[in-house]
Design a protein around this motif. Structure first.
Motif, PDB file in Angstrom:
ATOM      1  N   GLU A   1       0.832  -1.197   0.000  1.00 22.32           N
ATOM      2  CA  GLU A   1       0.000   0.000   0.000  1.00 22.32           C
ATOM      3  C   GLU A   1       0.868   1.249   0.000  1.00 22.32           C
ATOM      4  OE1 GLU A   1      -3.885   1.847   0.211  1.00 22.32           O
ATOM      5  OE2 GLU A   1      -3.323  -0.256   0.007  1.00 22.32           O
ATOM      6  N   GLY A   2       0.521   2.200  -0.849  1.00 18.85           N
ATOM      7  CA  GLY A   2       1.271   3.450  -0.870  1.00 18.85           C
ATOM      8  C   GLY A   2       1.132   4.219   0.431  1.00 18.85           C
ATOM      9  N   ARG A   3      -0.070   4.153   1.029  1.00 16.75           N
ATOM     10  CA  ARG A   3      -0.345   4.826   2.302  1.00 16.75           C
ATOM     11  C   ARG A   3      -0.913   3.805   3.280  1.00 16.75           C
ATOM     12  NH1 ARG A   3      -3.389  10.321   0.091  1.00 16.75           N
ATOM     13  NH2 ARG A   3      -1.614  11.160  -1.112  1.00 16.75           N
ATOM     14  N   PRO A   4      -0.031   3.139   4.042  1.00 20.33           N
ATOM     15  CA  PRO A   4      -0.481   2.069   4.941  1.00 20.33           C
ATOM     16  C   PRO A   4      -1.560   2.493   5.928  1.00 20.33           C
ATOM     17  CG  PRO A   4       1.900   2.036   4.728  1.00 20.33           C
ATOM     18  CD  PRO A   4       1.430   3.291   4.054  1.00 20.33           C
ATOM     19  N   LEU A   5      -1.486   3.726   6.424  1.00 23.10           N
ATOM     20  CA  LEU A   5      -2.495   4.175   7.382  1.00 23.10           C
ATOM     21  C   LEU A   5      -3.884   4.230   6.754  1.00 23.10           C
ATOM     22  CD1 LEU A   5      -0.637   6.984   9.370  1.00 23.10           C
ATOM     23  CD2 LEU A   5      -1.086   4.618  10.057  1.00 23.10           C
ATOM     24  N   HIS A   6      -3.940   4.501   5.460  1.00 23.28           N
ATOM     25  CA  HIS A   6      -5.232   4.504   4.776  1.00 23.28           C
ATOM     26  C   HIS A   6      -5.808   3.085   4.730  1.00 23.28           C
ATOM     27  CE1 HIS A   6      -4.733   8.564   2.489  1.00 23.28           C
ATOM     28  NE2 HIS A   6      -4.408   8.645   3.761  1.00 23.28           N
TER      29      HIS A   6
ATOM     30  N   ASN B   1     -11.543  10.994  -4.628  1.00 28.13           N
ATOM     31  CA  ASN B   1     -10.466  11.415  -3.726  1.00 28.13           C
ATOM     32  C   ASN B   1     -11.038  12.060  -2.464  1.00 28.13           C
ATOM     33  OD1 ASN B   1      -7.785  11.669  -2.912  1.00 28.13           O
ATOM     34  ND2 ASN B   1      -7.554  13.686  -3.835  1.00 28.13           N
TER      35      ASN B   1
END
Length: 277
Positions: free
Chosen positions: A23-28, A162
């Motif tokens: 994932e590019g943004r793990p928290l997402h 988005n």
């Protein structure tokens, strides 16, 4: 039972760690999984209280009201995995339409729900009181398919626009859709033909569907679109299901036969699969 729940919790941890690396943004990703887990808990807890068609074992190492924690964590992983595969299977020059990914993911969740429902009874995790395929009510499987399709549609629309806050709609839309699907299937059909599905006929349908999906996957070379990493993240969960089925083969050989029917389509995707991207 305790060992099974520990294995499920470990599998969930492995999936989250492995999927976060892609994932590019793990928290997402963590946020999405938490939202899906909350929606899944609400859906299943209401179903246990409202319908009386099943109940979970009281021998749980951790529970959220009437649900084992391991059960709550299974469904967000199943939905996220279905979304990943659905996106890849429709991958082309442009991002696939939200409804295409949602319908594909819903079908994949139906398969996962059918598989889990079949082994949940023999494992002692769930006691079903309504008839269905190997004692697993078909309405429940359809309900989880609707949950997955609607949840993935919301996630896809949030990605298109988005607007991360849009994902919060899952907390309402997915549970409501699941219960509408269950009620529709029950009152539209199963209420009037409330009999167990013949095991032999169900097994024949499963293997016929598996054969058709495998042939289509090979013919369309879908293995070139799906990263191996996404498929291997499903391996620990599949191993647990297979182990449960194998352990019960002497008392319920049909369970193992049903579980094995789910293997060919995924093997067709693993064979010479694409590298992670």
């Amino acid at each position: 039972m305790v060992l099974l729940q520990i294995a499920c919790l470990a599998t969930a941890a492995i999936y989250v760690v492995g999927r976060a690396r892609l994932e590019g943004r793990p928290l997402h990703l963590i946020r999405r999984l938490l939202v899906l887990a909350a929606a899944a808990w609400a859906t299943e807890d209401v179903a246990v209280r409202l319908y009386g068609a099943h109940e979970y074992s009281q021998y749980s190492i951790a529970s959220l009201d009437r649900l084992p924690l391991a059960t709550v964590l299974v469904w967000p992983i199943a939905v996220q995995s279905a979304r990943d595969l659905g996106t890849c299977l429709w991958a082309g020059r442009d991002r696939p339409a939200a409804w295409r990914v949602a319908l594909t993911a819903g079908g994949l969740v139906v398969g996962d729900a059918a598989l889990l429902a079949v082994v949940a009874g023999p494992s002692g995790l769930v006691q079903w009181s309504a008839p269905g395929h190997l004692s697993a009510p078909l309405a429940a499987v359809v309900g989880w398919g609707a949950f997955g399709a609607v949840a993935v549609y919301v996630l896809e629309r949030a990605a298109w626009q988005n607007e991360p806050w849009y994902e919060a709609l899952i907390l309402v839309a997915a549970p409501v859709s699941a219960h509408i699907a269950v009620a529709s299937v029950w009152w539209g059909a199963l209420r009037w033909v409330d009999v167990p599905v013949p095991a032999g006929a169900a097994l024949l349908v499963l293997w016929a569907a598996a054969g058709g999906l495998t042939e289509r996957a090979l013919r369309l070379r879908t293995r070139q679109r799906v990263p191996r990493a996404l498929l291997w993240l499903r391996a620990p969960g599949a191993a647990i299901v297979l182990a449960i089925a194998a352990a019960r083969v002497t008392t319920s050989p049909l369970v193992l036969a049903c579980v094995l029917a789910f293997a060919p389509p995924y093997l067709a995707l693993v064979a010479r699969g694409a590298r992670s991207r």
